[in-house]
Write a protein that holds these residues in place. Structure first.
Motif, mmCIF file in Angstrom:
data_model
loop_
_atom_site.group_PDB
_atom_site.id
_atom_site.type_symbol
_atom_site.label_atom_id
_atom_site.label_comp_id
_atom_site.label_asym_id
_atom_site.label_seq_id
_atom_site.Cartn_x
_atom_site.Cartn_y
_atom_site.Cartn_z
ATOM 1 N N ALA A 40 0.869 -1.176 -0.074
ATOM 2 C CA ALA A 40 0.185 -0.087 0.015
ATOM 3 C C ALA A 40 0.731 1.338 0.094
ATOM 4 O O ALA A 40 0.636 2.337 -0.702
ATOM 5 N N TYR A 41 1.857 1.155 0.751
ATOM 6 C CA TYR A 41 2.815 2.367 0.932
ATOM 7 C C TYR A 41 3.668 2.639 -0.281
ATOM 8 O O TYR A 41 3.407 3.767 -1.149
ATOM 9 N N HIS A 42 4.222 1.860 -1.191
ATOM 10 C CA HIS A 42 5.063 1.777 -2.055
ATOM 11 C C HIS A 42 4.352 2.046 -3.324
ATOM 12 O O HIS A 42 4.513 2.998 -4.243
ATOM 13 N N THR A 43 3.018 1.295 -3.555
ATOM 14 C CA THR A 43 1.881 1.673 -4.693
ATOM 15 C C THR A 43 1.241 3.180 -4.529
ATOM 16 O O THR A 43 1.443 3.593 -5.642
ATOM 17 N N SER A 44 1.238 3.600 -3.361
ATOM 18 C CA SER A 44 0.637 4.874 -3.405
ATOM 19 C C SER A 44 1.817 5.994 -3.639
ATOM 20 O O SER A 44 1.379 6.958 -4.264
ATOM 21 N N LEU A 80 -3.840 9.923 -4.036
ATOM 22 C CA LEU A 80 -2.845 8.698 -3.522
ATOM 23 C C LEU A 80 -2.036 9.295 -2.471
ATOM 24 O O LEU A 80 -1.969 8.706 -1.236
ATOM 25 N N ALA A 81 -1.411 10.378 -2.482
ATOM 26 C CA ALA A 81 -0.402 11.038 -1.492
ATOM 27 C C ALA A 81 -1.194 11.197 -0.133
ATOM 28 O O ALA A 81 -0.758 11.024 1.042
ATOM 29 N N THR A 82 -2.304 11.672 -0.317
ATOM 30 C CA THR A 82 -3.153 12.233 0.950
ATOM 31 C C THR A 82 -3.463 10.743 1.592
ATOM 32 O O THR A 82 -3.631 10.695 2.835
ATOM 33 N N LEU A 83 -3.905 9.851 0.844
ATOM 34 C CA LEU A 83 -4.304 8.422 1.439
ATOM 35 C C LEU A 83 -3.057 7.805 2.176
ATOM 36 O O LEU A 83 -3.354 7.301 3.322
ATOM 37 N N ASN A 84 -2.060 7.803 1.464
ATOM 38 C CA ASN A 84 -0.868 7.270 1.942
ATOM 39 C C ASN A 84 -0.489 7.948 3.307
ATOM 40 O O ASN A 84 -0.173 7.342 4.469
ATOM 41 N N TRP A 93 3.472 -0.210 7.955
ATOM 42 C CA TRP A 93 4.332 -1.390 7.580
ATOM 43 C C TRP A 93 5.665 -1.646 8.372
ATOM 44 O O TRP A 93 5.973 -2.780 8.966
ATOM 45 N N HIS A 94 6.113 -0.519 9.143
ATOM 46 C CA HIS A 94 7.214 -0.690 10.011
ATOM 47 C C HIS A 94 6.867 -1.316 11.041
ATOM 48 O O HIS A 94 7.818 -2.123 11.580
#
Length: 148
Positions: A40-44, A80-84, A93-94
């Motif tokens: 999710a992080y890298h895709t967004s 996408l940036a906002t959702l991230n 993730w971490h």
């Protein structure tokens, strides 16, 4: 990490195996969670960059109807940036990755017969608590520069 236990509930092999099964299950859930949140992080993040660059390139084309495409691309990039950021994808993730690593280490300790069931249980509880706390309040980055 070990607590010596000559007798009692901390030496029960059935309880030990049940705890190890719980640790393995939690480890697998955290591993899956780390993979999901990393995706999710890298895709967004990458998606926002690609959409933003696409919007900029489309605006350079002489075809005016493509301006609508540029608007859509720029809007999706911002979304996408906002959702991230609002979703805290990187922190989740971490948190899952660190919990997965901690439980890997706990499984290694559990292979040692000197490690008590109490130590295994406490390690599992500590890892689960740390993972949940880091979702709620991720650790703050501190400036580690030094003056020389």
């Amino acid at each position: 990490m070990t607590t010596p236990d000559a007798t009692g509930p901390n030496t029960d092999p059935v309880l030990r195996e049940q705890l190890i099964t719980q640790v393995r299950g939690a480890r697998n859930r955290f591993r899956r969670g780390a993979a999901i949140w990393a995706t999710a992080y890298h895709t967004s993040l990458i998606g926002a960059a690609v959409l933003s660059a696409t919007a900029a390139l489309v605006l350079k084309l002489p075809d005016p109807p493509l301006n609508n495409l540029a608007t859509v691309c720029a809007s999706l990039a911002a979304l996408l940036a906002t959702l991230n950021i609002l979703g805290g994808f990187e922190g989740k993730w971490h948190a899952n990755r660190n919990a997965f690593y901690d439980l890997d280490a706990l499984l290694i300790d559990a292979d040692d017969p000197e490690t008590s069931t109490r130590d295994i249980r406490n390690g599992l509880k500590r890892t689960m608590r740390n993972q949940r706390v880091s979702w709620i309040a991720p650790p703050r980055q501190t400036d580690q520069t030094t003056d020389k």
